[in-house]
Motif scaffolding. Structure first.
Motif, PDB file in Angstrom:
ATOM      1  N   SER A  31      -9.225  35.038   3.505  1.00 26.84           N
ATOM      2  CA  SER A  31      -9.230  35.438   2.098  1.00 26.84           C
ATOM      3  C   SER A  31     -10.152  36.635   1.930  1.00 26.84           C
ATOM      4  O   SER A  31     -10.919  36.979   2.834  1.00 26.84           O
ATOM      5  CB  SER A  31      -9.691  34.281   1.206  1.00 26.84           C
ATOM      6  OG  SER A  31     -11.060  33.981   1.437  1.00 26.84           O
ATOM      7  N   ASP A  33     -12.679  38.779  -1.137  1.00 30.64           N
ATOM      8  CA  ASP A  33     -13.247  38.792  -2.481  1.00 30.64           C
ATOM      9  C   ASP A  33     -13.194  40.202  -3.067  1.00 30.64           C
ATOM     10  O   ASP A  33     -12.693  41.139  -2.431  1.00 30.64           O
ATOM     11  CB  ASP A  33     -14.673  38.219  -2.494  1.00 30.64           C
ATOM     12  CG  ASP A  33     -15.676  39.066  -1.709  1.00 30.64           C
ATOM     13  OD1 ASP A  33     -15.405  40.259  -1.454  1.00 30.64           O
ATOM     14  OD2 ASP A  33     -16.751  38.531  -1.356  1.00 30.64           O
ATOM     15  N   TYR A  39     -13.192  36.049   4.443  1.00 31.61           N
ATOM     16  CA  TYR A  39     -13.629  34.668   4.657  1.00 31.61           C
ATOM     17  C   TYR A  39     -12.569  33.939   5.468  1.00 31.61           C
ATOM     18  O   TYR A  39     -11.374  34.073   5.201  1.00 31.61           O
ATOM     19  CB  TYR A  39     -13.813  33.932   3.324  1.00 31.61           C
ATOM     20  CG  TYR A  39     -14.833  34.552   2.402  1.00 31.61           C
ATOM     21  CD1 TYR A  39     -16.108  34.008   2.275  1.00 31.61           C
ATOM     22  CD2 TYR A  39     -14.525  35.682   1.646  1.00 31.61           C
ATOM     23  CE1 TYR A  39     -17.048  34.572   1.423  1.00 31.61           C
ATOM     24  CE2 TYR A  39     -15.455  36.264   0.801  1.00 31.61           C
ATOM     25  CZ  TYR A  39     -16.719  35.700   0.691  1.00 31.61           C
ATOM     26  OH  TYR A  39     -17.645  36.269  -0.142  1.00 31.61           O
ATOM     27  N   GLU A  41     -10.703  30.854   5.835  1.00 35.17           N
ATOM     28  CA  GLU A  41     -10.427  29.718   4.955  1.00 35.17           C
ATOM     29  C   GLU A  41      -9.973  28.479   5.716  1.00 35.17           C
ATOM     30  O   GLU A  41     -10.286  27.358   5.324  1.00 35.17           O
ATOM     31  CB  GLU A  41      -9.351  30.100   3.934  1.00 35.17           C
ATOM     32  CG  GLU A  41      -9.787  31.137   2.925  1.00 35.17           C
ATOM     33  CD  GLU A  41     -10.775  30.597   1.907  1.00 35.17           C
ATOM     34  OE1 GLU A  41     -10.918  29.360   1.817  1.00 35.17           O
ATOM     35  OE2 GLU A  41     -11.404  31.408   1.209  1.00 35.17           O
ATOM     36  N   ILE A  92      -9.096  29.314  -2.387  1.00 36.48           N
ATOM     37  CA  ILE A  92      -9.070  30.744  -2.707  1.00 36.48           C
ATOM     38  C   ILE A  92      -9.072  30.954  -4.219  1.00 36.48           C
ATOM     39  O   ILE A  92      -9.830  31.770  -4.754  1.00 36.48           O
ATOM     40  CB  ILE A  92      -7.831  31.405  -2.061  1.00 36.48           C
ATOM     41  CG1 ILE A  92      -8.018  31.490  -0.540  1.00 36.48           C
ATOM     42  CG2 ILE A  92      -7.576  32.792  -2.647  1.00 36.48           C
ATOM     43  CD1 ILE A  92      -6.760  31.869   0.215  1.00 36.48           C
ATOM     44  N   ASN A  95     -12.404  30.004  -5.908  1.00 41.53           N
ATOM     45  CA  ASN A  95     -13.513  30.909  -5.608  1.00 41.53           C
ATOM     46  C   ASN A  95     -13.224  32.358  -5.996  1.00 41.53           C
ATOM     47  O   ASN A  95     -13.952  33.268  -5.595  1.00 41.53           O
ATOM     48  CB  ASN A  95     -13.859  30.836  -4.115  1.00 41.53           C
ATOM     49  CG  ASN A  95     -14.593  29.568  -3.749  1.00 41.53           C
ATOM     50  OD1 ASN A  95     -15.789  29.429  -4.007  1.00 41.53           O
ATOM     51  ND2 ASN A  95     -13.880  28.617  -3.161  1.00 41.53           N
ATOM     52  N   ASN A  96     -12.166  32.545  -6.800  1.00 41.21           N
ATOM     53  CA  ASN A  96     -11.805  33.885  -7.279  1.00 41.21           C
ATOM     54  C   ASN A  96     -11.643  34.881  -6.130  1.00 41.21           C
ATOM     55  O   ASN A  96     -12.228  35.968  -6.130  1.00 41.21           O
ATOM     56  CB  ASN A  96     -12.857  34.404  -8.270  1.00 41.21           C
ATOM     57  CG  ASN A  96     -12.917  33.571  -9.533  1.00 41.21           C
ATOM     58  OD1 ASN A  96     -11.883  33.242 -10.114  1.00 41.21           O
ATOM     59  ND2 ASN A  96     -14.119  33.211  -9.942  1.00 41.21           N
ATOM     60  N   ARG A  97     -10.839  34.485  -5.169  1.00 40.05           N
ATOM     61  CA  ARG A  97     -10.539  35.357  -4.040  1.00 40.05           C
ATOM     62  C   ARG A  97      -9.035  35.581  -3.960  1.00 40.05           C
ATOM     63  O   ARG A  97      -8.275  35.096  -4.789  1.00 40.05           O
ATOM     64  CB  ARG A  97     -11.054  34.740  -2.729  1.00 40.05           C
ATOM     65  CG  ARG A  97     -12.565  34.543  -2.682  1.00 40.05           C
ATOM     66  CD  ARG A  97     -12.964  33.816  -1.409  1.00 40.05           C
ATOM     67  NE  ARG A  97     -14.359  33.401  -1.429  1.00 40.05           N
ATOM     68  CZ  ARG A  97     -14.861  32.422  -0.686  1.00 40.05           C
ATOM     69  NH1 ARG A  97     -14.066  31.750   0.139  1.00 40.05           N
ATOM     70  NH2 ARG A  97     -16.140  32.108  -0.759  1.00 40.05           N
ATOM     71  N   TYR A 100      -5.767  37.024   1.926  1.00 47.69           N
ATOM     72  CA  TYR A 100      -5.714  38.319   2.622  1.00 47.69           C
ATOM     73  C   TYR A 100      -4.620  38.332   3.687  1.00 47.69           C
ATOM     74  O   TYR A 100      -3.890  39.308   3.827  1.00 47.69           O
ATOM     75  CB  TYR A 100      -7.076  38.596   3.252  1.00 47.69           C
ATOM     76  CG  TYR A 100      -7.179  39.925   3.961  1.00 47.69           C
ATOM     77  CD1 TYR A 100      -7.263  41.115   3.242  1.00 47.69           C
ATOM     78  CD2 TYR A 100      -7.207  39.996   5.353  1.00 47.69           C
ATOM     79  CE1 TYR A 100      -7.365  42.336   3.890  1.00 47.69           C
ATOM     80  CE2 TYR A 100      -7.311  41.207   6.007  1.00 47.69           C
ATOM     81  CZ  TYR A 100      -7.389  42.376   5.273  1.00 47.69           C
ATOM     82  OH  TYR A 100      -7.486  43.586   5.917  1.00 47.69           O
ATOM     83  N   LEU A 175     -10.949  42.856  -8.475  1.00 45.71           N
ATOM     84  CA  LEU A 175     -10.074  41.864  -7.861  1.00 45.71           C
ATOM     85  C   LEU A 175      -8.626  42.071  -8.283  1.00 45.71           C
ATOM     86  O   LEU A 175      -7.710  41.929  -7.469  1.00 45.71           O
ATOM     87  CB  LEU A 175     -10.537  40.453  -8.239  1.00 45.71           C
ATOM     88  CG  LEU A 175      -9.931  39.316  -7.406  1.00 45.71           C
ATOM     89  CD1 LEU A 175     -10.413  39.397  -5.964  1.00 45.71           C
ATOM     90  CD2 LEU A 175     -10.304  37.956  -8.000  1.00 45.71           C
TER      91      LEU A 175
END
Length: 332
Positions: A31, A33, A39, A41, A92, A95-97, A100, A175
């Protein structure tokens, strides 16, 4: 510009010495941000073994024995794989991601005469240079440093390199900008991970990534980046560690071997719909702000969310095109 990669897989940090080398690979859901940090995940596959070299003279670079250090895999278990994707998607969103993509890292000490990453083809001469450079990396312990923050989260600094590095290090400061780019992304990039001054540099060798629904991927080889890598190795500025492949965006899930078996999973479909709504709301927010700036009417939000997913996608495309045209007219 370097970014942080949190909880990176073991394969990207695989090390070695004069006594042996770590060999293995990993496949993870990644993911991103709003600050472009990555990150890990969920682990789909991870394997790492220690290959001990022969100690006899003349055989120092040949592996004598293997010892498994790490193994974890759900890539052949449809139920577990679907569950991992669902968990990753909700994490995701919470956590506001953004999702990716799927990342593969493979490490073989460059002892194999063939690249082990699908979609990447290199001449034997280049692979032999990578082998020699990796030996120096092992002998002088030049592998990237794993950092930890106050909360104990592990991370490394990474940086994408190449003519088309913006295909992986996306352009956008918010974002919603990144969501708009990723929602249509498809294709993959491959290359090698090199260490330089303690950071991991991902040098892109080939990619076929596109960001428009009507575009079709066309594999591109970055000859200029290949020359830079060779020069960096010759000057002992770059030291290779592993291979990588990154499939970008939500469509990266379609590259999983079991995708056809899990794509109708009810819980997975529910999570995918939640994610689509989450992304759509971010992109709508972006266009709503742009429309407000251009003094375009913005009282369509209620109607927008009653549309079907296909209708919303078309509406977003139409909004983007309308704003682009109006902006061009305004600049005249």
């Amino acid at each position: 510009m370097p970014i942080e990669f949190y909880n990176p897989p073991s394969a990207i940090l695989a090390s070695g010495s004069k006594l042996g080398v770590e060999i293995g690979g990993s496949k993870s859901i990644l993911s991103m941000d709003a600050r472009h940090n990555l990150y890990s995940e969920g682990v789909i596959f991870s394997e790492l073994s220690w290959g001990a070299f022969y100690q006899e003279e003349g055989l120092e670079d040949q592996i004598d024995t293997f010892e498994t250090k790490e193994f974890d895999s759900i890539r052949e278990d449809p139920e577990a794989l679907a569950k991992k994707i669902v968990e990753s998607i909700y994490n995701i969103i919470n956590n506001n991601r953004l999702l990716y993509g799927i990342a593969d890292f493979e490490v073989d000490g460059f002892l194999n005469q063939n690249t082990i990453i699908p979609g990447l083809k290199l001449d034997y001469a280049i692979i032999n240079k990578l082998l020699d450079a990796h030996k120096k990396t092992r002998d002088e312990d030049l592998f990237p440093n794993l950092l930890s923050d106050a909360k104990g989260a592990h991370r490394i600094k990474i940086e994408f390199q190449g003519t088309k590095k913006r295909n992986l290090h996306l352009i956008g400061s918010k974002l919603e900008d990144l969501a708009d780019i990723l929602r249509m992304a498809k294709g993959f990039a491959t290359g090698i991970v090199c260490t330089s001054r303690g950071a991991a540099n991902l040098y892109i060798m080939c990619d076929n990534i596109v960001f428009k629904e009507e575009e079709y991927p066309d594999l591109y080889t970055d000859e200029e980046n290949l020359a830079i890598i060779e020069m960096g190795i010759q000057r002992e500025l770059l030291f290779p560690i592993s291979w990588f492949r990154i499939d970008l965006g939500i469509r990266s899930l379609e590259t999983l071997e079991l995708w056809d078996k899990i794509k109708e999973n009810p819980k997975l479909n529910k999570a995918m719909k939640y994610y689509e709504k989450y992304i759509t709301s971010l992109v709508y927010k972006k266009f709503q702000v742009m429309a407000s700036t251009e003094k375009i009417g913005t009282d369509v939000e209620e109607d927008f969310y009653t549309m079907s997913p296909a209708e919303r996608r078309k509406a977003l495309r139409d909004m983007a095109e309308a704003i682009r045209k109006l902006t061009d007219e305004y600049k005249k």
